[in-house]
Design an enzyme around this catalytic site. Structure first.
Site, PDB file in Angstrom:
ATOM      1  N   MET A  44      82.644 -81.841  21.045  1.00  0.00           N
ATOM      2  CA  MET A  44      84.092 -81.609  20.942  1.00  0.00           C
ATOM      3  C   MET A  44      84.631 -82.069  19.575  1.00  0.00           C
ATOM      4  O   MET A  44      85.264 -81.295  18.856  1.00  0.00           O
ATOM      5  CB  MET A  44      84.802 -82.368  22.073  1.00  0.00           C
ATOM      6  N   LEU A  45      84.372 -83.294  19.223  1.00  0.00           N
ATOM      7  CA  LEU A  45      84.854 -83.796  17.940  1.00  0.00           C
ATOM      8  C   LEU A  45      84.016 -83.247  16.786  1.00  0.00           C
ATOM      9  O   LEU A  45      84.562 -82.858  15.738  1.00  0.00           O
ATOM     10  CB  LEU A  45      84.809 -85.336  17.944  1.00  0.00           C
ATOM     11  N   ALA A  59      76.796 -88.483  20.961  1.00  0.00           N
ATOM     12  CA  ALA A  59      76.978 -89.570  21.927  1.00  0.00           C
ATOM     13  C   ALA A  59      76.674 -89.071  23.326  1.00  0.00           C
ATOM     14  O   ALA A  59      76.611 -87.858  23.565  1.00  0.00           O
ATOM     15  CB  ALA A  59      78.419 -90.089  21.870  1.00  0.00           C
ATOM     16  N   TYR A 106      79.374 -97.297  29.972  1.00  0.00           N
ATOM     17  CA  TYR A 106      79.686 -96.523  28.760  1.00  0.00           C
ATOM     18  C   TYR A 106      80.315 -97.430  27.694  1.00  0.00           C
ATOM     19  O   TYR A 106      79.867 -97.450  26.540  1.00  0.00           O
ATOM     20  CB  TYR A 106      80.644 -95.373  29.121  1.00  0.00           C
TER      21      TYR A 106
END
Ligand SMILES: NC(=O)c1ccc[n+]([C@@H]2O[C@H](COP(=O)([O-])OP(=O)(O)OC[C@H]3O[C@@H](n4cnc5c(N)ncnc54)[C@H](OP(=O)(O)O)[C@@H]3O)[C@@H](O)[C@H]2O)c1
Length: 283
Positions: free
Chosen positions: A11-12, A59, A124
């Site tokens: 996404m990023l 990630a 996380y």
């Protein structure tokens, strides 16, 4: 600048590619072409590309999935950062890395600043905190950006999930006891570009401005999308069967970013309208 983006399909990562390619020589790489958990893979891609800046947007971001697969979560989010740091060390390469509001426990009542002590509540958050520590311990030049509640054009996110639900049901239950700052990944990519070009190093908090609960966020998504026939019901987090505990209040202060760059992030409502394609909101 010669820039290598790790996790460029995420996404990023995809927004960073779009943003940075106009001004820089940018290469992207993702799982399939390399595995961040393999030290020799990391050394190979860094040596082949020989960048000035490595941006790590790779990630393991499934927060509940991390509770079930702790080993993989730490291998990617912590071990992967160490691999990249070691591959860049001594070569004058700057590493830009991302962390999360979930390194905090949410017990503070004012926005978290960069120096606040971390205390993650879930696996996380713990893995991202260990990644931060590896970055600091093993790299010479680093920029660490903590962000939160991301949504963007690519990948699964809350905005897409609410709109998908709204096309299937008429009532949606959403938690109203977790407060944070929704952040458009395109806005984050633009701010990251500023920091990279300004040569900043160290820790920065970056989100869109303002704050809300997931419930308020869902209400605004549906309002802006014109789905006014959908009822959103506020519920408590305890009412949701999720394996990872989330902080109740994880707003990040972006003051340091504003003071050093002279720029302020847009309010999350404006960014959301832009994301949803409403006119007059481009920033
Ligand atoms: N999303 C959020 O709300 C949020 C909030 C705070 C902070 N952040 C942080 O912001 C950064 C970007 O997040 P994002 O939401 O853009 O992530 P994302 O969409 O999940 O993208 C991560 C990318 O990394 C890839 N990847 C996973 N494991 C890998 C491995 N072993 N080797 C190489 N690549 C691997 C993923 O591939 P697959 O998709 O195939 O797994 C994906 O393309 C992360 O550091 C994240 O922790 C995100």
């Amino acid at each position: 600048m010669k820039i290598l983006v790790l996790g460029h399909k995420g996404m990023l990562g995809s927004d960073l590619m779009l943003r940075l390619t106009a001004a820089h020589d940018v290469t992207g790489i993702d799982i399939g072409d390399f595995d961040i958990t393999a030290g020799d893979d990391c050394a190979r891609v860094i040596a082949e590309c020989s960048p000035e800046v490595v941006i790590n947007a790779a990630a393991y971001t499934n927060v509940d999935g991390c509770e079930a697969d702790r080993e993989r979560c730490f291998a990617v989010n912590a071990g992967g950062v160490k691999n990249i740091a070691l591959a860049c060390r001594g070569r004058g390469i700057r590493i830009v890395h991302f962390s999360t509001d979930y390194i905090f426990d949410g017990r503070k009542e004012t926005p978290y600043v960069e120096a606040d002590p971390p205390a993650p509540l879930n696996v996380y958050g713990a893995s991202k905190l260990e990644g931060e520590r590896f970055l600091e311990a093993f790299s010479d030049h680093w920029l660490l950006i903590r962000t939160a509640w991301l949504y963007g054009q690519n990948g699964k996110n809350f905005v897409k999930a609410i709109l998908e639900k709204a096309s299937a049901v008429k009532t949606i239950d959403v938690v109203d006891d977790q407060i944070g700052a929704p952040t458009y990944s395109r806005d984050l990519a633009a701010a990251v570009q500023l920091l990279i070009e300004g040569g900043q190093e160290g820790v920065y908090h970056l989100t869109n401005r303002g704050r809300c609960s997931w419930y308020e966020f869902a209400c605004k998504i549906l309002l802006y999308a014109g789905k006014t026939d959908i009822t959103v019901r506020p519920i408590r987090s305890q009412g949701l069967a999720r394996s990872a505990v989330r902080p109740a209040w994880s707003v990040l202060s972006t003051r340091k970013f504003s003071e050093e760059t002279g720029k302020t992030m847009r309010f999350w409502q404006i960014a959301l309208q832009d994301y949803l394609g409403l006119t007059g909101c481009r920033g």
